[in-house]
Design an enzyme around this catalytic site. Structure first.
Site, PDB file in Angstrom:
ATOM      1  N   ARG A   1      -2.523  -9.759   4.325  1.00  0.00           N
ATOM      2  CA  ARG A   1      -2.382  -8.333   4.589  1.00  0.00           C
ATOM      3  C   ARG A   1      -2.684  -7.494   3.353  1.00  0.00           C
ATOM      4  O   ARG A   1      -3.117  -6.348   3.483  1.00  0.00           O
ATOM      5  CB  ARG A   1      -0.959  -8.015   5.070  1.00  0.00           C
ATOM      6  CG  ARG A   1      -0.620  -8.506   6.465  1.00  0.00           C
ATOM      7  CD  ARG A   1       0.780  -8.076   6.849  1.00  0.00           C
ATOM      8  NE  ARG A   1       0.959  -6.648   6.586  1.00  0.00           N
ATOM      9  CZ  ARG A   1       2.066  -6.101   6.076  1.00  0.00           C
ATOM     10  NH1 ARG A   1       3.101  -6.861   5.763  1.00  0.00           N
ATOM     11  NH2 ARG A   1       2.136  -4.804   5.874  1.00  0.00           N
TER      12      ARG A   1
ATOM     13  N   ARG B   1      13.795   2.055   5.907  1.00  0.00           N
ATOM     14  CA  ARG B   1      12.657   2.967   5.769  1.00  0.00           C
ATOM     15  C   ARG B   1      12.489   3.862   6.996  1.00  0.00           C
ATOM     16  O   ARG B   1      11.483   3.807   7.699  1.00  0.00           O
ATOM     17  CB  ARG B   1      11.378   2.164   5.512  1.00  0.00           C
ATOM     18  CG  ARG B   1      11.417   1.388   4.212  1.00  0.00           C
ATOM     19  CD  ARG B   1      10.085   0.877   3.814  1.00  0.00           C
ATOM     20  NE  ARG B   1       9.603  -0.185   4.677  1.00  0.00           N
ATOM     21  CZ  ARG B   1       8.398  -0.720   4.588  1.00  0.00           C
ATOM     22  NH1 ARG B   1       7.546  -0.270   3.719  1.00  0.00           N
ATOM     23  NH2 ARG B   1       8.040  -1.699   5.380  1.00  0.00           N
ATOM     24  N   PRO B   2      13.460   4.700   7.305  1.00  0.00           N
ATOM     25  CA  PRO B   2      13.358   5.545   8.493  1.00  0.00           C
ATOM     26  C   PRO B   2      12.249   6.571   8.351  1.00  0.00           C
ATOM     27  O   PRO B   2      11.790   6.874   7.244  1.00  0.00           O
ATOM     28  CB  PRO B   2      14.732   6.222   8.544  1.00  0.00           C
ATOM     29  CG  PRO B   2      15.205   6.223   7.134  1.00  0.00           C
ATOM     30  CD  PRO B   2      14.673   4.957   6.526  1.00  0.00           C
ATOM     31  N   VAL B   3      11.819   7.145   9.484  1.00  0.00           N
ATOM     32  CA  VAL B   3      10.736   8.130   9.474  1.00  0.00           C
ATOM     33  C   VAL B   3      11.285   9.556   9.585  1.00  0.00           C
ATOM     34  O   VAL B   3      10.543  10.483   9.891  1.00  0.00           O
ATOM     35  CB  VAL B   3       9.738   7.858  10.626  1.00  0.00           C
ATOM     36  CG1 VAL B   3       9.046   6.520  10.420  1.00  0.00           C
ATOM     37  CG2 VAL B   3      10.444   7.900  11.980  1.00  0.00           C
TER      38      VAL B   3
ATOM     39  N   CYS C   1       6.856  -4.870   7.176  1.00  0.00           N
ATOM     40  CA  CYS C   1       7.708  -5.779   6.411  1.00  0.00           C
ATOM     41  C   CYS C   1       9.190  -5.422   6.556  1.00  0.00           C
ATOM     42  O   CYS C   1       9.553  -4.250   6.546  1.00  0.00           O
ATOM     43  CB  CYS C   1       7.342  -5.734   4.932  1.00  0.00           C
ATOM     44  SG  CYS C   1       5.814  -6.583   4.535  1.00  0.00           S
TER      45      CYS C   1
ATOM     46  N   ASP D   1       6.621  -2.562  -5.747  1.00  0.00           N
ATOM     47  CA  ASP D   1       5.698  -3.575  -5.231  1.00  0.00           C
ATOM     48  C   ASP D   1       5.317  -4.624  -6.280  1.00  0.00           C
ATOM     49  O   ASP D   1       4.608  -5.587  -5.966  1.00  0.00           O
ATOM     50  CB  ASP D   1       4.424  -2.921  -4.694  1.00  0.00           C
ATOM     51  CG  ASP D   1       4.625  -2.329  -3.301  1.00  0.00           C
ATOM     52  OD1 ASP D   1       5.688  -2.562  -2.700  1.00  0.00           O
ATOM     53  OD2 ASP D   1       3.710  -1.625  -2.818  1.00  0.00           O
TER      54      ASP D   1
ATOM     55  N   ILE E   1      14.450   1.249  -4.918  1.00  0.00           N
ATOM     56  CA  ILE E   1      13.652   1.862  -3.855  1.00  0.00           C
ATOM     57  C   ILE E   1      14.069   1.351  -2.475  1.00  0.00           C
ATOM     58  O   ILE E   1      14.349   2.119  -1.561  1.00  0.00           O
ATOM     59  CB  ILE E   1      12.149   1.606  -4.077  1.00  0.00           C
ATOM     60  CG1 ILE E   1      11.746   2.001  -5.510  1.00  0.00           C
ATOM     61  CG2 ILE E   1      11.323   2.365  -3.043  1.00  0.00           C
ATOM     62  CD1 ILE E   1      11.929   3.447  -5.843  1.00  0.00           C
TER      63      ILE E   1
ATOM     64  N   LYS F   1      -5.154  -1.320  -1.001  1.00  0.00           N
ATOM     65  CA  LYS F   1      -4.744  -1.256   0.405  1.00  0.00           C
ATOM     66  C   LYS F   1      -3.972   0.030   0.674  1.00  0.00           C
ATOM     67  O   LYS F   1      -4.202   0.720   1.679  1.00  0.00           O
ATOM     68  CB  LYS F   1      -3.875  -2.457   0.755  1.00  0.00           C
ATOM     69  CG  LYS F   1      -3.310  -2.415   2.183  1.00  0.00           C
ATOM     70  CD  LYS F   1      -2.334  -3.532   2.432  1.00  0.00           C
ATOM     71  CE  LYS F   1      -0.941  -3.186   1.954  1.00  0.00           C
ATOM     72  NZ  LYS F   1      -0.037  -2.738   3.033  1.00  0.00           N
ATOM     73  N   ASN F   2      -3.050   0.368  -0.224  1.00  0.00           N
ATOM     74  CA  ASN F   2      -2.190   1.525  -0.003  1.00  0.00           C
ATOM     75  C   ASN F   2      -2.936   2.852  -0.113  1.00  0.00           C
ATOM     76  O   ASN F   2      -2.397   3.899   0.261  1.00  0.00           O
ATOM     77  CB  ASN F   2      -1.011   1.513  -0.977  1.00  0.00           C
ATOM     78  CG  ASN F   2      -0.027   0.397  -0.671  1.00  0.00           C
ATOM     79  OD1 ASN F   2      -0.034  -0.168   0.415  1.00  0.00           O
ATOM     80  ND2 ASN F   2       0.828   0.078  -1.628  1.00  0.00           N
TER      81      ASN F   2
END
Length: 430
Positions: free
Chosen positions: A409, A131-133, A126, A317, A339, A22-23
């Site tokens: 998902r 997890r900022p951009v 999720c 993960d 992480i 998926k990733n």
């Protein structure tokens, strides 16, 4: 909502086909926005996130064609899909589409590179950390983009209609930021260097696809990428790399239940650190032609300490799945999450099985118990969901996993793959 019912206690024996990652599939699909010619992706998994990204790409004007099975294709093989972005009709990615899946924010790179502008909603996904951009946007600014945030949207523009090559150094390794800046740089004017780039196999898979499309990228597989921008990219045919997280998940499931499972299509080099950890727990792992054979010996599960790290370290993960395994170990193990700051939400649900887990900051101490007992549990995020399935496979009695849309998902036909190996597992329609 659908639920999954499991009656635990059965060993897993048989073969499980590992799907495309998926990733890897998601950024490859987004790369189709960089060219007006067809991009054919092979081994695409059948997942809810893939379908959602298809809807987002169609909104931009991408034509999508799913091919039928070819002679020699197996029933469990991935899809072959053609993406054709001959005309991008809309450079806006709206909130109602982007908010459901974080990776959809990555369209900002190709849209900005090809069209000179993009309006993309800030991402959802999720709830496992902030997890900022910031890294994404700072990287694009280094390529000359003018960026502002207004009413929950990122408004980006390339002065003169084209990005300029620049020097980008991420203060922290970020897979998503590496994807976005690398895609954007392929069509920028001049040369771009990316320092502290992510090393994950999914990043390499995307880079190799971009090269097949005509991009000029050197340093693939290292922390320093050099991208010489080109005027346009062409179409290509490219295969999605096998899913290392699915590989690890089923390997941990086999270790948890006992038995012997052949993971077809698995590639050990994609998750060697996790496999090394699994060997230390007492599991036999044998690379064979076409995959990996996983077998747990009769000595039980040994405790092992783990710390998550970016590739090639132990994947975040797989942290939840490994915690489920350690809940049945013969001693005490420590699992440190480096992480994401909020990725222990599965602890409370594993405790419902009788697991003995104590959390102190970013470290979980797991004291193995002789037996887990089936329970009603609820999925909190994608990877946590499957840790509950692993626990249920080994628990005595019945387990029901609720809110399994998270599983859909990221794990293709999970209950089918497990039931073929002897698990008593079924989906209950909502």
């Amino acid at each position: 909502m659908d639920r999954i019912r499991i009656v635990g206690g059965n060993e897993l024996n048989g073969e499980i086909h590992i799907s495309g990652a998926k990733n890897a599939a998601l950024p490859l699909m987004i790369a189709s926005l960089l060219t007006e010619e067809p991009l054919v992706l092979v081994n695409v998994p059948r997942l809810a996130d893939v379908k959602q990204l298809e809807r987002i790409l169609e909104n931009h004007g991408v034509d999508i064609a799913v091919h039928g099975r070819r002679r020699g294709d197996t029933e469990m093989g991935g899809q072959r899909i053609t993406f054709t972005a001959s005309d991008i009709v809309d450079t806006t990615a709206p909130y109602e589409l982007v908010s459901t899946m974080r990776a959809s924010f990555w369209v900002i790179g190709p849209l900005l590179a090809r069209e000179g502008q993009a309006k993309v909603s800030l991402p959802g996904g999720c709830a496992i950390g902030t997890r900022p951009v910031d890294f994404y946007l700072d990287g694009l600014r280094q390529l000359g983009a003018e960026i502002e945030i207004d009413a929950g949207y990122v408004l980006a523009r390339a002065p003169g209609g084209r990005l300029k090559g620049g020097s980008v150094r991420f203060p922290k390794v970020s897979v998503g930021a590496t994807h976005v800046v690398m895609m954007a740089a392929t069509l920028a004017e001049g040369t771009t260097t990316i320092e502290n780039a992510a090393l994950e196999p999914e990043v390499t898979n995307l880079a190799e696809c971009l090269v097949a499309m005509g991009a000029k990228i050197s340093g693939i597989g290292t922390g320093r990428l050099v991208i010489e921008g080109v005027e346009k990219l062409d179409g290509a045919i490219h295969e999605v790399v096998p899913d290392r997280i699915e590989t690890g998940t089923y390997a941990f499931a086999a270790a948890m239940t006992g038995g012997e499972v052949f993971l077809r299509n698995a590639r050990p080099e994609l998750l060697q650190t996790a496999l090394d950890v699994l060997v230390r727990t007492g599991v036999e792992i044998t690379p064979q032609e076409g995959g990996l054979r996983i077998k747990r010996n009769g000595n039980g599960i040994m405790p092992v300490d783990v710390e998550t790290d970016p590739f090639p370290g132990f994947p975040t993960d797989l942290q939840a799945q490994f915690m489920a395994l350690m809940a049945r170990s013969s001693g005490v193990s420590a699992i440190k999450e480096t992480i994401f700051e909020n990725r222990f939400m599965h602890v409370a649900e594993l405790a419902r099985f009788g697991a003995n887990i104590h959390v102190d900051g970013q470290t979980a101490t797991v004291t193995g118990v002789p037996e887990l007992k089936g329970a009603q549990v609820m999925a909190t995020d994608l990877r946590a969901s499957v840790s509950l399935v692993i626990a249920g496979l080994a628990a005595r009695g019945e387990t029901v996993v609720n809110r399994i849309y998270h599983l859909d998902r990221g794990f293709e036909r999970l209950e089918n793959k497990l039931s073929r190996c002897g698990a008593e597992i079924e989906r209950i329609a909502g």
